[in-house]
Scaffold this active site. Structure first.
Site, mmCIF file in Angstrom:
data_model
loop_
_atom_site.group_PDB
_atom_site.id
_atom_site.type_symbol
_atom_site.label_atom_id
_atom_site.label_comp_id
_atom_site.label_asym_id
_atom_site.label_seq_id
_atom_site.Cartn_x
_atom_site.Cartn_y
_atom_site.Cartn_z
ATOM 1 N N HIS A 1 -3.360 -5.764 2.337
ATOM 2 C CA HIS A 1 -3.006 -5.896 3.753
ATOM 3 C C HIS A 1 -3.576 -7.239 4.191
ATOM 4 O O HIS A 1 -3.768 -8.126 3.398
ATOM 5 C CB HIS A 1 -3.678 -4.798 4.588
ATOM 6 N N ARG B 1 -12.886 5.593 -0.560
ATOM 7 C CA ARG B 1 -11.668 4.786 -0.457
ATOM 8 C C ARG B 1 -11.932 3.403 -1.045
ATOM 9 O O ARG B 1 -13.081 2.953 -1.115
ATOM 10 C CB ARG B 1 -11.253 4.628 1.014
ATOM 11 N N CYS C 1 0.794 -1.232 0.000
ATOM 12 C CA CYS C 1 0.000 0.000 0.000
ATOM 13 C C CYS C 1 0.830 1.288 0.000
ATOM 14 O O CYS C 1 1.263 1.721 -1.056
ATOM 15 C CB CYS C 1 -0.969 -0.061 1.175
#
Ligand code: GLN
Length: 279
Positions: free
Chosen positions: A212, A137, A100
Protein backbone atom coordinates in the site's frame (compact mmCIF):
# COMPACT_ATOMS: atom_id res chain seq x y z
CA UNK A 1 -0.57 10.50 -32.66
CA UNK A 2 -1.16 13.74 -30.78
CA UNK A 3 -1.68 13.44 -27.05
CA UNK A 4 -5.17 14.96 -26.87
CA UNK A 5 -6.45 12.15 -29.07
CA UNK A 6 -5.23 9.48 -26.67
CA UNK A 7 -7.87 8.11 -24.35
CA UNK A 8 -7.42 6.02 -21.24
CA UNK A 9 -10.17 4.50 -19.14
CA UNK A 10 -9.14 3.42 -15.68
CA UNK A 11 -11.36 0.77 -14.08
CA UNK A 12 -11.39 1.01 -10.30
CA UNK A 13 -12.50 -2.17 -8.53
CA UNK A 14 -15.20 -1.62 -5.92
CA UNK A 15 -14.08 1.85 -4.75
CA UNK A 16 -16.29 1.82 -1.67
CA UNK A 17 -15.31 -1.67 -0.53
CA UNK A 18 -11.69 -1.93 -1.64
CA UNK A 19 -9.55 1.07 -0.90
CA UNK A 20 -7.79 0.53 2.40
CA UNK A 21 -4.65 2.42 3.44
CA UNK A 22 -4.93 5.06 0.74
CA UNK A 23 -5.00 2.73 -2.26
CA UNK A 24 -7.25 5.30 -3.97
CA UNK A 25 -3.97 7.17 -4.45
CA UNK A 26 -3.05 4.67 -7.17
CA UNK A 27 -6.08 5.69 -9.22
CA UNK A 28 -5.35 9.38 -8.72
CA UNK A 29 -1.70 8.94 -9.68
CA UNK A 30 -2.47 7.21 -12.98
CA UNK A 31 -5.25 9.65 -13.85
CA UNK A 32 -3.14 12.74 -13.06
CA UNK A 33 -0.03 11.54 -14.85
CA UNK A 34 -2.15 10.87 -17.93
CA UNK A 35 -3.94 14.24 -17.70
CA UNK A 36 -0.68 16.15 -17.15
CA UNK A 37 0.48 14.74 -20.47
CA UNK A 38 -2.66 15.88 -22.21
CA UNK A 39 -4.34 12.49 -22.55
CA UNK A 40 -8.05 12.08 -22.08
CA UNK A 41 -8.20 10.05 -18.88
CA UNK A 42 -11.30 9.00 -16.99
CA UNK A 43 -12.08 6.68 -14.12
CA UNK A 44 -15.02 4.30 -13.96
CA UNK A 45 -16.07 2.16 -11.02
CA UNK A 46 -16.20 -1.57 -11.47
CA UNK A 47 -18.63 -2.28 -8.69
CA UNK A 48 -22.01 -3.91 -8.10
CA UNK A 49 -23.62 -1.61 -10.69
CA UNK A 50 -21.04 -2.27 -13.38
CA UNK A 51 -21.61 -4.77 -16.18
CA UNK A 52 -19.25 -7.15 -17.94
CA UNK A 53 -19.24 -4.68 -20.86
CA UNK A 54 -17.95 -1.96 -18.51
CA UNK A 55 -15.11 -4.24 -17.48
CA UNK A 56 -14.29 -4.96 -21.12
CA UNK A 57 -14.11 -1.23 -21.87
CA UNK A 58 -11.27 -0.37 -19.49
CA UNK A 59 -7.60 0.12 -20.41
CA UNK A 60 -6.06 -0.14 -16.92
CA UNK A 61 -7.44 -1.92 -13.86
CA UNK A 62 -6.74 -0.79 -10.30
CA UNK A 63 -7.75 -2.85 -7.28
CA UNK A 64 -7.03 -1.86 -3.70
CA UNK A 65 -6.99 -3.67 -0.39
CA UNK A 66 -10.00 -4.68 1.65
CA UNK A 67 -10.94 -6.11 4.99
CA UNK A 68 -11.96 -9.77 5.08
CA UNK A 69 -15.70 -8.99 5.24
CA UNK A 70 -15.57 -6.65 2.25
CA UNK A 71 -13.66 -9.27 0.28
CA UNK A 72 -16.54 -11.66 0.74
CA UNK A 73 -19.08 -9.12 -0.52
CA UNK A 74 -16.93 -8.43 -3.58
CA UNK A 75 -16.54 -12.10 -4.39
CA UNK A 76 -20.25 -12.67 -4.20
CA UNK A 77 -20.69 -9.96 -6.83
CA UNK A 78 -17.74 -10.81 -9.07
CA UNK A 79 -19.22 -13.94 -10.59
CA UNK A 80 -20.38 -15.19 -13.98
CA UNK A 81 -19.98 -12.80 -16.92
CA UNK A 82 -18.19 -10.19 -14.78
CA UNK A 83 -15.64 -12.73 -13.53
CA UNK A 84 -15.12 -13.96 -17.11
CA UNK A 85 -14.57 -10.41 -18.35
CA UNK A 86 -11.95 -9.80 -15.66
CA UNK A 87 -10.20 -13.04 -16.56
CA UNK A 88 -10.20 -12.18 -20.27
CA UNK A 89 -8.86 -8.68 -19.67
CA UNK A 90 -5.94 -9.90 -17.60
CA UNK A 91 -5.18 -12.83 -19.93
CA UNK A 92 -5.16 -10.42 -22.89
CA UNK A 93 -2.58 -8.20 -21.26
CA UNK A 94 -4.59 -5.30 -19.88
CA UNK A 95 -2.22 -3.73 -17.37
CA UNK A 96 -3.31 -3.46 -13.77
CA UNK A 97 -2.11 -2.92 -10.24
CA UNK A 98 -3.73 -5.02 -7.52
CA UNK A 99 -2.94 -4.47 -3.87
CA UNK A 100 -3.28 -6.81 -0.90
CA UNK A 101 -6.92 -7.92 -0.79
CA UNK A 102 -7.20 -7.70 -4.59
CA UNK A 103 -4.48 -10.25 -5.43
CA UNK A 104 -5.96 -12.51 -2.76
CA UNK A 105 -9.18 -12.42 -4.79
CA UNK A 106 -7.44 -12.88 -8.13
CA UNK A 107 -5.80 -15.99 -6.72
CA UNK A 108 -7.36 -19.39 -6.14
CA UNK A 109 -8.73 -18.74 -2.68
CA UNK A 110 -8.41 -16.71 0.48
CA UNK A 111 -9.01 -18.16 3.92
CA UNK A 112 -9.96 -15.31 6.26
CA UNK A 113 -9.15 -15.25 9.98
CA UNK A 114 -12.74 -16.19 10.74
CA UNK A 115 -15.28 -17.95 8.58
CA UNK A 116 -15.30 -19.84 5.35
CA UNK A 117 -12.74 -20.02 2.57
CA UNK A 118 -13.52 -17.41 -0.12
CA UNK A 119 -13.05 -18.79 -3.63
CA UNK A 120 -11.01 -16.45 -5.83
CA UNK A 121 -11.14 -15.90 -9.56
CA UNK A 122 -8.24 -18.30 -10.10
CA UNK A 123 -6.50 -15.94 -12.54
CA UNK A 124 -3.27 -15.91 -10.52
CA UNK A 125 -1.78 -19.21 -9.41
CA UNK A 126 -1.53 -18.36 -5.72
CA UNK A 127 -3.37 -19.06 -2.49
CA UNK A 128 -3.68 -16.93 0.64
CA UNK A 129 -4.42 -18.01 4.17
CA UNK A 130 -4.90 -15.90 7.28
CA UNK A 131 -3.44 -17.99 10.13
CA UNK A 132 -5.93 -16.62 12.66
CA UNK A 133 -6.63 -13.55 14.73
CA UNK A 134 -3.95 -14.36 17.27
CA UNK A 135 -1.21 -14.35 14.67
CA UNK A 136 0.73 -11.15 14.19
CA UNK A 137 -0.22 -9.11 11.12
CA UNK A 138 2.51 -8.22 8.65
CA UNK A 139 2.77 -4.48 9.13
CA UNK A 140 5.48 -2.03 8.18
CA UNK A 141 7.51 -0.44 5.46
CA UNK A 142 8.46 -2.52 2.49
CA UNK A 143 11.28 -2.28 -0.03
CA UNK A 144 11.25 -4.65 -2.96
CA UNK A 145 13.64 -5.37 -5.79
CA UNK A 146 11.60 -6.08 -8.92
CA UNK A 147 12.74 -9.46 -10.24
CA UNK A 148 9.96 -10.49 -12.66
CA UNK A 149 12.23 -10.55 -15.74
CA UNK A 150 10.10 -8.75 -18.36
CA UNK A 151 8.85 -6.11 -15.93
CA UNK A 152 12.34 -5.54 -14.59
CA UNK A 153 13.66 -5.09 -18.11
CA UNK A 154 10.87 -2.73 -19.20
CA UNK A 155 11.11 -0.60 -16.06
CA UNK A 156 14.86 -0.46 -16.44
CA UNK A 157 14.46 0.66 -20.05
CA UNK A 158 12.19 3.48 -18.88
CA UNK A 159 14.26 4.71 -15.95
CA UNK A 160 17.78 3.63 -16.84
CA UNK A 161 18.15 1.97 -13.46
CA UNK A 162 17.36 -1.28 -11.67
CA UNK A 163 13.81 -1.01 -10.30
CA UNK A 164 13.11 -0.96 -6.58
CA UNK A 165 9.68 -0.37 -5.04
CA UNK A 166 9.12 1.45 -1.78
CA UNK A 167 5.83 0.79 -0.01
CA UNK A 168 3.98 -0.17 3.12
CA UNK A 169 2.32 -3.47 3.97
CA UNK A 170 -0.51 -4.33 6.35
CA UNK A 171 -1.99 -7.79 5.96
CA UNK A 172 -2.95 -10.81 8.01
CA UNK A 173 -3.12 -13.19 5.05
CA UNK A 174 -0.01 -15.07 3.94
CA UNK A 175 0.34 -15.80 0.25
CA UNK A 176 2.06 -18.78 -1.33
CA UNK A 177 2.83 -18.58 -5.01
CA UNK A 178 2.14 -21.51 -7.30
CA UNK A 179 3.51 -21.31 -10.83
CA UNK A 180 3.04 -17.56 -11.14
CA UNK A 181 6.26 -15.56 -10.97
CA UNK A 182 6.96 -13.26 -8.04
CA UNK A 183 6.89 -9.52 -8.59
CA UNK A 184 10.09 -9.21 -6.65
CA UNK A 185 12.38 -10.01 -3.78
CA UNK A 186 11.91 -8.47 -0.35
CA UNK A 187 14.78 -6.19 0.59
CA UNK A 188 13.05 -4.83 3.71
CA UNK A 189 9.79 -6.08 5.23
CA UNK A 190 7.85 -9.33 4.96
CA UNK A 191 6.14 -9.55 1.56
CA UNK A 192 4.01 -12.53 0.56
CA UNK A 193 4.46 -14.62 3.67
CA UNK A 194 7.49 -13.45 5.66
CA UNK A 195 9.29 -16.70 4.90
CA UNK A 196 10.32 -17.23 1.31
CA UNK A 197 11.50 -13.70 0.53
CA UNK A 198 9.04 -13.23 -2.33
CA UNK A 199 6.76 -10.27 -2.74
CA UNK A 200 3.71 -10.00 -4.97
CA UNK A 201 3.22 -11.61 -8.34
CA UNK A 202 3.46 -10.60 -11.99
CA UNK A 203 1.24 -12.21 -14.61
CA UNK A 204 0.76 -10.97 -18.19
CA UNK A 205 0.68 -7.25 -17.35
CA UNK A 206 -0.94 -7.53 -13.93
CA UNK A 207 1.13 -6.38 -10.97
CA UNK A 208 0.01 -7.92 -7.68
CA UNK A 209 1.54 -6.57 -4.50
CA UNK A 210 1.14 -6.28 -0.75
CA UNK A 211 2.39 -2.75 -1.02
CA UNK A 212 0.00 0.00 0.00
CA UNK A 213 1.34 3.39 0.77
CA UNK A 214 -0.23 3.79 -1.79
CA UNK A 215 2.25 2.21 -4.19
CA UNK A 216 2.25 4.51 -7.20
CA UNK A 217 2.95 8.00 -5.75
CA UNK A 218 6.24 6.72 -4.31
CA UNK A 219 6.99 4.66 -7.41
CA UNK A 220 5.75 6.89 -10.25
CA UNK A 221 7.73 4.95 -12.86
CA UNK A 222 5.34 2.04 -12.26
CA UNK A 223 2.37 4.32 -12.99
CA UNK A 224 4.11 5.34 -16.22
CA UNK A 225 4.72 1.72 -17.13
CA UNK A 226 1.00 1.01 -16.68
CA UNK A 227 0.09 4.01 -18.85
CA UNK A 228 2.63 3.18 -21.54
CA UNK A 229 1.61 -0.48 -21.64
CA UNK A 230 -2.08 0.44 -21.85
CA UNK A 231 -1.49 2.89 -24.70
CA UNK A 232 0.64 0.42 -26.63
CA UNK A 233 -2.03 -2.24 -26.34
CA UNK A 234 -4.86 0.12 -27.26
CA UNK A 235 -3.25 1.98 -30.16
CA UNK A 236 -0.90 -0.77 -31.33
CA UNK A 237 2.05 1.60 -31.45
CA UNK A 238 4.78 2.53 -29.02
CA UNK A 239 4.09 5.89 -27.41
CA UNK A 240 6.91 7.60 -25.54
CA UNK A 241 5.74 9.40 -22.43
CA UNK A 242 7.01 12.92 -21.80
CA UNK A 243 9.03 13.40 -18.59
CA UNK A 244 7.32 14.82 -15.51
CA UNK A 245 8.84 16.48 -12.47
CA UNK A 246 9.10 13.64 -9.95
CA UNK A 247 11.33 15.47 -7.54
CA UNK A 248 8.98 15.16 -4.57
CA UNK A 249 8.40 11.47 -5.12
CA UNK A 250 12.13 10.84 -5.37
CA UNK A 251 12.73 12.78 -2.18
CA UNK A 252 10.06 10.74 -0.41
CA UNK A 253 11.73 7.53 -1.60
CA UNK A 254 15.12 8.80 -0.54
CA UNK A 255 13.86 9.81 2.91
CA UNK A 256 12.26 6.42 3.50
CA UNK A 257 15.28 4.44 2.31
CA UNK A 258 17.47 6.51 4.59
CA UNK A 259 15.15 5.92 7.55
CA UNK A 260 15.15 2.19 6.91
CA UNK A 261 18.93 2.23 6.40
CA UNK A 262 18.49 0.49 3.06
CA UNK A 263 21.33 1.09 0.67
CA UNK A 264 20.51 0.28 -2.90
CA UNK A 265 23.16 -0.80 -5.41
CA UNK A 266 25.31 2.19 -6.36
CA UNK A 267 23.94 2.81 -9.83
CA UNK A 268 20.35 2.99 -8.60
CA UNK A 269 21.29 5.16 -5.66
CA UNK A 270 23.30 7.46 -7.91
CA UNK A 271 20.53 7.90 -10.43
CA UNK A 272 17.96 8.53 -7.72
CA UNK A 273 20.25 11.05 -6.09
CA UNK A 274 20.90 12.81 -9.38
CA UNK A 275 17.21 12.95 -10.29
CA UNK A 276 16.36 14.18 -6.82
CA UNK A 277 18.38 17.33 -7.30
CA UNK A 278 17.75 17.84 -10.97
CA UNK A 279 14.01 17.96 -10.54
N1 GLN B 1 -7.96 -8.97 4.46
C1 GLN B 1 -6.71 -9.20 3.94
C2 GLN B 1 -5.62 -9.55 4.94
O1 GLN B 1 -5.67 -9.17 6.08
C3 GLN B 1 -6.28 -8.01 3.11
C4 GLN B 1 -5.98 -6.80 3.93
C5 GLN B 1 -5.73 -5.59 3.07
O2 GLN B 1 -6.13 -5.56 1.92
N2 GLN B 1 -5.11 -4.59 3.62
O3 GLN B 1 -4.69 -10.22 4.55
Amino acid sequence: MSSENLELTIGWLYPKLMSTYGDRGNVITIERRALWRGYNARVIAIDQKATAADIKSVDIIVGGGAQDRQQEIVMRDLQGAKADAMGEKIENGTPGVFTCGSPQLLGKYYEPALGQRIQGLGILDLVSVHPGENTKRCIGNLVVEVTAPRLEEELQAMTGTKPYLVGFENHGGRTQLGKVEALGRVVYGLGNNGEDGTEGAFYQNAIATYSHGPLLPKNPFVADWLIQTALRLKYQEAITLSALDDNLALQARGAMLKRLKVTLPTTTAQVEKKLEWQG
